[in-house]
Design an enzyme around this catalytic site. Structure first.
Site, PDB file in Angstrom:
ATOM      1  N   GLY A  11      64.324  60.267  26.495  1.00 49.72           N
ATOM      2  CA  GLY A  11      62.894  60.173  26.795  1.00 49.72           C
ATOM      3  C   GLY A  11      62.686  59.769  28.245  1.00 49.72           C
ATOM      4  N   GLY A  14      65.809  57.633  29.547  1.00 51.86           N
ATOM      5  CA  GLY A  14      66.998  58.483  29.489  1.00 51.86           C
ATOM      6  C   GLY A  14      66.917  59.646  30.463  1.00 51.86           C
ATOM      7  N   ARG A  84      56.876  50.173  24.053  1.00 49.57           N
ATOM      8  CA  ARG A  84      55.541  49.601  23.825  1.00 49.57           C
ATOM      9  C   ARG A  84      54.486  50.554  24.354  1.00 49.57           C
ATOM     10  NH1 ARG A  84      55.073  43.632  25.971  1.00 49.57           N
ATOM     11  NH2 ARG A  84      56.398  44.287  27.691  1.00 49.57           N
ATOM     12  N   ILE A 125      69.414  49.282  26.368  1.00 51.04           N
ATOM     13  CA  ILE A 125      68.120  49.013  27.022  1.00 51.04           C
ATOM     14  C   ILE A 125      66.976  48.908  26.010  1.00 51.04           C
ATOM     15  CG2 ILE A 125      66.504  49.875  28.777  1.00 51.04           C
ATOM     16  CD1 ILE A 125      68.628  51.498  30.030  1.00 51.04           C
ATOM     17  N   HIS A 182      64.580  38.581  26.943  1.00 50.36           N
ATOM     18  CA  HIS A 182      63.709  39.540  27.647  1.00 50.36           C
ATOM     19  C   HIS A 182      62.359  39.591  26.931  1.00 50.36           C
ATOM     20  CE1 HIS A 182      62.612  42.949  30.064  1.00 50.36           C
ATOM     21  NE2 HIS A 182      62.628  43.820  29.077  1.00 50.36           N
TER      22      HIS A 182
HETATM   23  N1  APR Z   1      69.120  58.834  18.421  1.00 49.36           N
HETATM   24  C1  APR Z   1      68.887  59.275  19.683  1.00 49.36           C
HETATM   25  N2  APR Z   1      67.681  59.267  20.271  1.00 49.36           N
HETATM   26  C2  APR Z   1      66.659  58.817  19.563  1.00 49.36           C
HETATM   27  C3  APR Z   1      66.791  58.341  18.229  1.00 49.36           C
HETATM   28  C4  APR Z   1      68.102  58.374  17.662  1.00 49.36           C
HETATM   29  N3  APR Z   1      68.337  57.948  16.429  1.00 49.36           N
HETATM   30  N4  APR Z   1      65.565  57.956  17.798  1.00 49.36           N
HETATM   31  C5  APR Z   1      64.704  58.153  18.809  1.00 49.36           C
HETATM   32  N5  APR Z   1      65.354  58.678  19.875  1.00 49.36           N
HETATM   33  C6  APR Z   1      64.813  59.107  21.165  1.00 49.36           C
HETATM   34  C7  APR Z   1      63.399  59.697  21.075  1.00 49.36           C
HETATM   35  O1  APR Z   1      63.431  61.022  20.579  1.00 49.36           O
HETATM   36  C8  APR Z   1      62.928  59.613  22.533  1.00 49.36           C
HETATM   37  O2  APR Z   1      63.181  60.818  23.244  1.00 49.36           O
HETATM   38  O3  APR Z   1      64.659  58.022  22.068  1.00 49.36           O
HETATM   39  C9  APR Z   1      63.788  58.463  23.122  1.00 49.36           C
HETATM   40  C10 APR Z   1      62.964  57.290  23.604  1.00 49.36           C
HETATM   41  O4  APR Z   1      62.239  57.714  24.716  1.00 49.36           O
HETATM   42  P1  APR Z   1      60.757  57.223  25.036  1.00 49.36           P
HETATM   43  O5  APR Z   1      59.946  57.264  23.795  1.00 49.36           O
HETATM   44  O6  APR Z   1      60.272  57.968  26.228  1.00 49.36           O
HETATM   45  O7  APR Z   1      60.971  55.661  25.398  1.00 49.36           O
HETATM   46  P2  APR Z   1      61.463  55.018  26.782  1.00 49.36           P
HETATM   47  O8  APR Z   1      60.311  54.672  27.623  1.00 49.36           O
HETATM   48  O9  APR Z   1      62.555  55.846  27.360  1.00 49.36           O
HETATM   49  O10 APR Z   1      62.051  53.626  26.238  1.00 49.36           O
HETATM   50  C11 APR Z   1      63.169  53.587  25.378  1.00 49.36           C
HETATM   51  O11 APR Z   1      63.805  51.364  26.046  1.00 49.36           O
HETATM   52  O12 APR Z   1      62.704  49.851  27.462  1.00 49.36           O
HETATM   53  C12 APR Z   1      62.949  50.236  26.135  1.00 49.36           C
HETATM   54  O13 APR Z   1      60.949  49.515  24.994  1.00 49.36           O
HETATM   55  C13 APR Z   1      61.689  50.644  25.435  1.00 49.36           C
HETATM   56  O14 APR Z   1      62.621  50.653  23.213  1.00 49.36           O
HETATM   57  C14 APR Z   1      62.208  51.473  24.299  1.00 49.36           C
HETATM   58  C15 APR Z   1      63.420  52.169  24.927  1.00 49.36           C
END
Ligand code: APR
Length: 318
Positions: A11, A14, A84, A125, A182
């Protein structure tokens, strides 16, 4: 340079990670795993691969929906989990409110890593940070040096920025440590904050520093409130890359790390932000910093907050 870095979750965070791992040449191979259809992770990797001739980088990127893309990774960065997001009524959830959802995701991530890259160093993270790293440890039981979390590098960068602006100096001149969990109880350690080697108190009045420290503790929520669509992602990715770079190039860099404490700071078995040395061996050393009485008290309070979220993890995992 490492042989292979795997990123779980493609996301916001990543996405920046795989882009920057490629640009910074941290590994010869990059793998991205994400569950999103139709072939999101592979698409992200193809997009970046097609840009590599432009930046002159020979790195292979592979994405997939299965954890087997992680096979053979020496380092894995875990971002899988919901972030969040500001609610329609304008309120902002705490990181702890993400626990239930992200715990279920983390259990799957742990199984996927164990099956495909059991020897990898893992930097996590996903939030709530300390409890998610604790969960990974419960599921994977790796040695202390091979699993740790990223939070302190980001929280300290926020503290450094606010201090640099208030003092009217370069961010390069500001050294800072934010320790503990954190969450809202994190501890910006004023006694460790230096501007070009001099105490921060020489530059900024105590009441101003108080405000900066309060803003630092709430800095994540400040961004969530402004974005409306999710949480900060560039600065967290850069912070994790700082850690990954120290591992990839065996830099022995001292930075705040969410580490499993085994007696240090009087804590046993919890993951808490403390200074550590990062190098090719992962977390090579935890450093016990001298704190003032009030900083020690604040750290103890923060540890108790981490302990209570981890107790929820224990209850949920049974
Ligand atoms: N395996 C792999 N990826 C997954 C899984 C899983 N089981 N479940 C969810 N995902 C993926 C989602 O499809 C999404 O693309 O994790 C990604 C998360 O990306 P975002 O929703 O954009 O979140 P992001 O802002 O990257 O934050 C990720 O880090 O800082 C923390 O609080 C934040 O918990 C959150 C995480």
């Amino acid at each position: 340079m490492l042989k292979k870095i795997g990123v779980v979750g493609g996301g916001n965070i990543g996405g920046v990670l795989i882009q920057e791992i490629t640009r910074r040449k941290l590994a010869r191979e990059v793998a991205l795993m994400d569950i999103l259809p139709p072939d999101f992770a592979a698409g992200k990797c193809l997009d970046i691969s097609e840009g590599t001739p432009i930046i002159g980088v020979d790195i292979t990127l592979t994405g997939g929906k299965d954890y087997d893309v992680l096979a053979g990774a020496d380092l894995i960065i875990n971002t899988a989990g919901v972030p969040r997001k500001k609610r329609p009524d304008g309120t902002i959830p705490t990181r702890e409110e993400l626990l239930k959802t992200n715990l279920a995701i983390t259990s799957k991530v742990a199984a996927g890593i164990m099956e495909n890259a059991p020897e990898a160093i893992v930097i996590s993270i996903a939030n709530p940070l300390d409890a998610i790293v604790y969960t990974l440890h419960k599921k994977m039981n790796p040695s202390k040096n091979r699993l740790f979390g990223m939070a302190g590098v980001l929280d300290s960068a926020r503290y450094r920025l606010f201090v640099a602006r208030a003092a009217g100096v370069s961010v390069d001149n500001v050294e800072a440590l934010v320790l503990g969990g954190h969450g809202d109880t994190m501890v910006p350690v004023r006694s460790c904050c230096r501007i070009a080697g001099m105490s921060v108190e020489k530059f900024i009045a105590a009441d101003e520093l108080e405000k900066i420290e309060t803003r630092t503790r709430k800095a994540g929520a400040e961004v969530v409130g402004m974005l409306g669509t999710g949480s900060a992602f560039v600065s967290p990715a850069w912070a994790a890359l700082e850690m990954a770079g120290a591992v990839a190039y065996d830099r022995k860099k001292v930075m705040p790390v969410c580490a499993r404490l085994e007696g240090e700071y009087g804590v046993d078995g919890l993951f808490v932000g403390v200074p550590g040395v990062l190098g090719a061996g992962g977390l090579e050393k935890v450093i016990e910093v001298d704190l003032t009485a009030s900083e020690k008290e604040a750290l103890d309070r923060s540890v108790e907050a981490v302990r209570s979220t981890c107790a929820e993890v224990d209850a949920m995992l049974g």
